[in-house]
Design a protein around this motif. Sequence first.
Motif, PDB file in Angstrom:
ATOM      1  N   VAL A   1      -5.940 135.904 -85.056  1.00 15.73           N
ATOM      2  CA  VAL A   1      -6.244 134.825 -84.108  1.00 15.73           C
ATOM      3  C   VAL A   1      -6.030 135.098 -82.700  1.00 15.73           C
ATOM      4  O   VAL A   1      -6.923 135.021 -82.005  1.00 15.73           O
ATOM      5  CB  VAL A   1      -5.837 133.458 -84.622  1.00 15.73           C
ATOM      6  N   LEU A   2      -4.877 135.628 -82.569  1.00 12.09           N
ATOM      7  CA  LEU A   2      -4.388 135.521 -81.049  1.00 12.09           C
ATOM      8  C   LEU A   2      -4.953 136.890 -80.701  1.00 12.09           C
ATOM      9  O   LEU A   2      -5.447 136.920 -79.398  1.00 12.09           O
ATOM     10  CB  LEU A   2      -2.775 135.861 -81.043  1.00 12.09           C
ATOM     11  N   GLY A   3      -5.004 137.913 -81.426  1.00 15.66           N
ATOM     12  CA  GLY A   3      -5.631 139.381 -80.728  1.00 15.66           C
ATOM     13  C   GLY A   3      -7.149 139.008 -80.480  1.00 15.66           C
ATOM     14  O   GLY A   3      -7.458 139.499 -79.392  1.00 15.66           O
ATOM     15  N   GLU A   4      -7.998 138.259 -81.446  1.00 14.40           N
ATOM     16  CA  GLU A   4      -9.349 137.905 -80.927  1.00 14.40           C
ATOM     17  C   GLU A   4      -9.273 137.246 -79.536  1.00 14.40           C
ATOM     18  O   GLU A   4     -10.143 137.471 -78.732  1.00 14.40           O
ATOM     19  CB  GLU A   4      -9.998 137.083 -82.152  1.00 14.40           C
ATOM     20  N   MET A   5      -8.566 136.253 -79.503  1.00 10.05           N
ATOM     21  CA  MET A   5      -8.440 135.534 -77.981  1.00 10.05           C
ATOM     22  C   MET A   5      -8.273 136.375 -76.894  1.00 10.05           C
ATOM     23  O   MET A   5      -8.803 136.222 -76.069  1.00 10.05           O
ATOM     24  CB  MET A   5      -7.179 134.490 -78.091  1.00 10.05           C
ATOM     25  N   VAL A   6      -7.351 137.165 -77.168  1.00  7.66           N
ATOM     26  CA  VAL A   6      -7.091 138.165 -75.984  1.00  7.66           C
ATOM     27  C   VAL A   6      -8.305 139.125 -75.879  1.00  7.66           C
ATOM     28  O   VAL A   6      -8.782 139.565 -74.650  1.00  7.66           O
ATOM     29  CB  VAL A   6      -5.954 139.039 -76.041  1.00  7.66           C
ATOM     30  N   ARG A   7      -8.838 139.856 -77.003  1.00  2.20           N
ATOM     31  CA  ARG A   7      -9.889 140.938 -76.931  1.00  2.20           C
ATOM     32  C   ARG A   7     -11.066 140.290 -76.309  1.00  2.20           C
ATOM     33  O   ARG A   7     -11.980 140.693 -75.514  1.00  2.20           O
ATOM     34  CB  ARG A   7     -10.159 141.292 -78.059  1.00  2.20           C
ATOM     35  N   ASP A   8     -11.240 138.794 -76.819  1.00  4.45           N
ATOM     36  CA  ASP A   8     -12.673 138.291 -76.586  1.00  4.45           C
ATOM     37  C   ASP A   8     -12.471 137.300 -74.968  1.00  4.45           C
ATOM     38  O   ASP A   8     -13.335 136.775 -74.931  1.00  4.45           O
ATOM     39  CB  ASP A   8     -13.557 137.596 -77.522  1.00  4.45           C
ATOM     40  N   ARG A   9     -11.518 137.327 -74.586  1.00  2.48           N
ATOM     41  CA  ARG A   9     -10.865 136.433 -73.635  1.00  2.48           C
ATOM     42  C   ARG A   9     -11.597 134.939 -73.850  1.00  2.48           C
ATOM     43  O   ARG A   9     -11.944 134.372 -73.023  1.00  2.48           O
ATOM     44  CB  ARG A   9     -11.540 136.848 -72.236  1.00  2.48           C
ATOM     45  N   LYS A  10     -11.105 134.401 -75.016  1.00  2.00           N
ATOM     46  CA  LYS A  10     -11.323 133.032 -75.427  1.00  2.00           C
ATOM     47  C   LYS A  10     -10.639 132.076 -74.829  1.00  2.00           C
ATOM     48  O   LYS A  10     -10.896 130.784 -74.724  1.00  2.00           O
ATOM     49  CB  LYS A  10     -11.302 133.082 -77.070  1.00  2.00           C
ATOM     50  N   ILE A  11      -9.636 132.486 -74.176  1.00  2.00           N
ATOM     51  CA  ILE A  11      -8.578 131.851 -73.295  1.00  2.00           C
ATOM     52  C   ILE A  11      -8.271 132.314 -72.166  1.00  2.00           C
ATOM     53  O   ILE A  11      -8.584 133.460 -71.838  1.00  2.00           O
ATOM     54  CB  ILE A  11      -7.404 131.388 -74.002  1.00  2.00           C
ATOM     55  N   MET A  12      -7.693 131.443 -71.212  1.00  2.00           N
ATOM     56  CA  MET A  12      -7.138 132.141 -69.914  1.00  2.00           C
ATOM     57  C   MET A  12      -6.024 132.927 -70.154  1.00  2.00           C
ATOM     58  O   MET A  12      -5.298 132.536 -70.813  1.00  2.00           O
ATOM     59  CB  MET A  12      -6.966 130.993 -68.792  1.00  2.00           C
ATOM     60  N   ILE A  13      -6.080 134.215 -69.458  1.00  2.00           N
ATOM     61  CA  ILE A  13      -5.093 135.243 -69.617  1.00  2.00           C
ATOM     62  C   ILE A  13      -4.419 135.556 -68.286  1.00  2.00           C
ATOM     63  O   ILE A  13      -5.367 135.742 -67.213  1.00  2.00           O
ATOM     64  CB  ILE A  13      -5.471 136.368 -70.440  1.00  2.00           C
ATOM     65  N   SER A  14      -3.334 135.775 -68.124  1.00  2.00           N
ATOM     66  CA  SER A  14      -2.767 136.126 -66.625  1.00  2.00           C
ATOM     67  C   SER A  14      -2.159 137.297 -66.843  1.00  2.00           C
ATOM     68  O   SER A  14      -1.714 137.915 -67.782  1.00  2.00           O
ATOM     69  CB  SER A  14      -1.753 134.983 -66.218  1.00  2.00           C
ATOM     70  N   VAL A  15      -2.122 138.172 -65.877  1.00  2.00           N
ATOM     71  CA  VAL A  15      -1.637 139.506 -65.790  1.00  2.00           C
ATOM     72  C   VAL A  15      -0.709 139.122 -64.571  1.00  2.00           C
ATOM     73  O   VAL A  15      -1.219 139.191 -63.381  1.00  2.00           O
ATOM     74  CB  VAL A  15      -2.458 140.763 -65.590  1.00  2.00           C
TER      75      VAL A  15
END
Lengths: 84, 84, 145, 145
Positions: free
Chosen positions: A42-56
């Motif tokens: 589930v988390l992998g998909e969130m990151v791959r498809d940018r389903k949530i905000m991601i910060s770098v």
Amino acid sequence: MITVKYFASLKGIAGKEEDRFDLGGETTLKKLGEAVAKTSPVLGEMVRDRKIMISVNMDVAGDDTIIHDGDEVALLPPFSGGSF
Amino acid sequence: MITVKYFASLKGIAGKEEDRFDLGGETTLKKLGEAVAKTSPVLGEMVRDRKIMISVNMDVAGDDTIIHDGDEVALLPPFSGGSF
Amino acid sequence: MSTALESKIRIQREDFVVTDEIEAIKKVSRNIGGIVTFLGTGRELSKGENITQLNFEHYPKMAEKKLEEIREKAIQDYKIIDMIIIHRIGEIDIGENIVLIVAAGEHRKEAFVACEWAIAELKRITPIWKRETTSNGEVWVQATP
Amino acid sequence: MSTALESKIRIQREDFVVTDEIEAIKKVSRNIGGIVTFLGTGRELSKGENITQLNFEHYPKMAEKKLEEIREKAIQDYKIIDMIIIHRIGEIDIGENIVLIVAAGEHRKEAFVACEWAIAELKRITPIWKRETTSNGEVWVQATP
């Protein structure tokens, strides 16, 4: 090593506060997502498809953000600073 | 007796804080203005021509407000509750 | 010495004292005429459910960075004199203070606009999350604008 | 006991403590989520002139009556939970508190609107006058909206 931090509800899904992945000198959110999927699909998909905000490194990431070795990535579910 | 109160800058013009006038059972702002003119022509004109806000028993008076014996009239220069 | 003077941006577990923060911002200029304060407190009711406790979590450093961005933008865009932003984390009971924004301006208009903008922006961009405890258990809450 | 509990409308010579008033209004309901406060303070500059002191005079009873009207209308029209209005009179130095409006609502939006409306309405209808002391002497000031 890339550090990936999980916050709020995502910490419960991951079962931990952070992960570390060795993905060479440079990588993408897509590739990082595939690594995260090993912790949680589930988390992998969130990151791959940018389903949530991601910060770098504490700046919000875009589709073409390049992640470097040593960077800190965070998965940020929707914020909620009180119901006022 | 009708009490007439002067506030802020008008107190300086009148040279006092209030006046009392006996104008019978009922009167008008126009007639009261003529009585006030004996204290100060400037203030009398303000009342007669309603050049400033006037209250009768703490409610703002209109052109046709009837003033009764025992009423409290006040001459209210423009308010200023601080320059914020 | 009060913590009020240490920083104009704070994320902390302990409560704050509104008067102390106002007095701290007053020291910045003798030309402050209007100070608008927003204080967010823990409400008992949320979508019809009774809340017994709140719990706030933040992303350290990034949350402070966003609050500082909000403060600087508010001062620049709305021409206010200064702004203080404090957000508490950890366990918070009903009625307790959660967040404080103090906007000081020469006049009230810019202080009102800056304060209202800052709390909306805080909710929009600051990585702070809320967990509500009700009789049905605990749940992480998503933002309401 | 604090004077804060005595009345929600006050015109007084002595200073007030913002935190005390906020704590007083919090006691009204466990459903308060947003408290917006306006604090007016004595500015040094007015139309380019340096002010050394302010002096406020009011029409006793009528001023209190108008503040109560403002409070009741704010609660009714903007659906806030409660409001406190305090105005000081007499001598006020630069930087000192002059007026305080505390608006408590379930959410922030109505509290912001009610608070901003109340201070504008206070300046419009409340019989309070200000005398400024500058190096040129004393002068009664007319309202600026």
